[in-house]
Write a protein that holds these residues in place. Sequence first.
Motif, short mmCIF file in Angstrom:
data_model
loop_
_atom_site.label_atom_id
_atom_site.label_comp_id
_atom_site.label_asym_id
_atom_site.label_seq_id
_atom_site.Cartn_x
_atom_site.Cartn_y
_atom_site.Cartn_z
N GLY A 1 35.01 -21.18 -56.19
CA GLY A 1 34.53 -19.82 -56.01
C GLY A 1 33.38 -19.47 -56.92
O GLY A 1 32.67 -18.48 -56.67
N ASP A 2 33.16 -20.24 -57.99
CA ASP A 2 32.06 -19.95 -58.90
C ASP A 2 30.73 -20.26 -58.23
O ASP A 2 30.60 -21.23 -57.48
N PRO A 3 29.70 -19.44 -58.51
CA PRO A 3 28.38 -19.69 -57.91
C PRO A 3 27.70 -20.90 -58.52
O PRO A 3 27.91 -21.23 -59.69
N VAL A 4 26.89 -21.57 -57.71
CA VAL A 4 26.14 -22.74 -58.16
C VAL A 4 24.70 -22.62 -57.66
O VAL A 4 24.47 -22.49 -56.46
N ASN A 5 23.74 -22.65 -58.58
CA ASN A 5 22.34 -22.62 -58.21
C ASN A 5 21.92 -23.97 -57.66
O ASN A 5 22.25 -25.01 -58.23
N ILE A 6 21.19 -23.96 -56.56
CA ILE A 6 20.83 -25.20 -55.87
C ILE A 6 19.32 -25.30 -55.75
O ILE A 6 18.65 -24.38 -55.27
N GLU A 7 18.79 -26.44 -56.21
CA GLU A 7 17.39 -26.79 -55.94
C GLU A 7 17.38 -28.17 -55.31
O GLU A 7 17.79 -29.15 -55.93
N VAL A 8 16.95 -28.24 -54.06
CA VAL A 8 16.91 -29.53 -53.37
C VAL A 8 15.69 -30.31 -53.82
O VAL A 8 14.80 -29.80 -54.49
N ASP A 9 15.66 -31.58 -53.45
CA ASP A 9 14.59 -32.49 -53.87
C ASP A 9 13.24 -31.99 -53.36
O ASP A 9 13.05 -31.77 -52.16
N VAL A 10 12.30 -31.82 -54.27
CA VAL A 10 10.97 -31.31 -53.90
C VAL A 10 10.26 -32.25 -52.95
O VAL A 10 9.47 -31.81 -52.09
N LEU A 11 10.52 -33.55 -53.04
CA LEU A 11 9.89 -34.50 -52.12
C LEU A 11 10.35 -34.25 -50.69
O LEU A 11 9.55 -34.35 -49.74
N ALA A 12 11.62 -33.92 -50.52
CA ALA A 12 12.14 -33.62 -49.19
C ALA A 12 11.51 -32.34 -48.65
O ALA A 12 11.18 -32.24 -47.46
N LYS A 13 11.29 -31.37 -49.52
CA LYS A 13 10.70 -30.11 -49.08
C LYS A 13 9.26 -30.31 -48.61
O LYS A 13 8.84 -29.76 -47.59
N TYR A 14 8.48 -31.08 -49.36
CA TYR A 14 7.10 -31.30 -48.97
C TYR A 14 7.00 -32.16 -47.71
O TYR A 14 6.11 -31.96 -46.88
N THR A 15 7.92 -33.11 -47.55
CA THR A 15 7.94 -33.91 -46.33
C THR A 15 8.19 -33.03 -45.12
O THR A 15 7.51 -33.15 -44.09
N ALA A 16 9.15 -32.13 -45.23
CA ALA A 16 9.45 -31.21 -44.12
C ALA A 16 8.26 -30.31 -43.83
O ALA A 16 7.95 -30.03 -42.67
N ARG A 17 7.59 -29.88 -44.87
CA ARG A 17 6.41 -29.02 -44.69
C ARG A 17 5.31 -29.76 -43.95
O ARG A 17 4.69 -29.22 -43.01
#
Length: 250
Positions: free
Chosen positions: A192-208
């Motif tokens: 139930g505790d919150p967790v901050n999530i940052e996905v791999d920046v390489l995956a984000k740029y690939t999708a972009r």
Amino acid sequence: MFTGIIEELGAVAAIEDKDDSAVITIDAKGLVADLGLGGSLAVNGVCLTSVRDEASSPPGSFTAEVQGPFTAEVMGETLRMTGLGALRTGDRVNLERCTPTSGRFDGHVVQGHVDGCGELLSRDDHAEWSTLRIGIPNRLAPFTALKGSIALNGASLTLIAVSEPTEPDAWVEVGLIPATLNHTTFGDISPGDPVNIEVDVLAKYTARLLSFGTDPAGPAQSGPAQPAASAETTTLFNSTEPTRQGADHD
């Protein structure tokens, strides 16, 4: 830039709530001894900017009991879209200074720009390690992969399992050794505790790049159209709405 290697466990020394923001002071011990006004510190994976002076800090923040005060102004968007909004005085937080050019690169590229907030779904404590399953926003699932990297509450971790595309609710799993549990807030995290999530920046740029359907290094191809990213992926990274929540500065 950060690498997701947690350097210190700090504690929330004071929180001053304002209309749509907050001023948070962290006892960072000796980690910020040389961090001046405008310096960066990742707090549970959120890149925050130091406003370190007594005039801009809540009363009582700078005391003998607070060994190394770090004070940051956190806007309402960040409080709502990350776990920082749930922090209370005394809570422990993961801390990392920005990476020096002469430093070792032990984790992966972490920007401190949180992509979304999930929550711990389950925790299985084994004899020598623990397995944590974290529910994540469905829009982030395409950027996760088995044995890929992810930053959870600022810690660089390797994914040991991910949800299937057909599952209605997205999740990821990580395995944590005792050293990680003892050195980060994951040692006492509960379902139930919150967790901050940052996905791999390489995956984000690939999708972009894929969302444009063209070769960025040359003219548009005359052959078949390139595969495009999913609709929600395209929306996430092409939208004019603020989607890179969690960073107070870019």
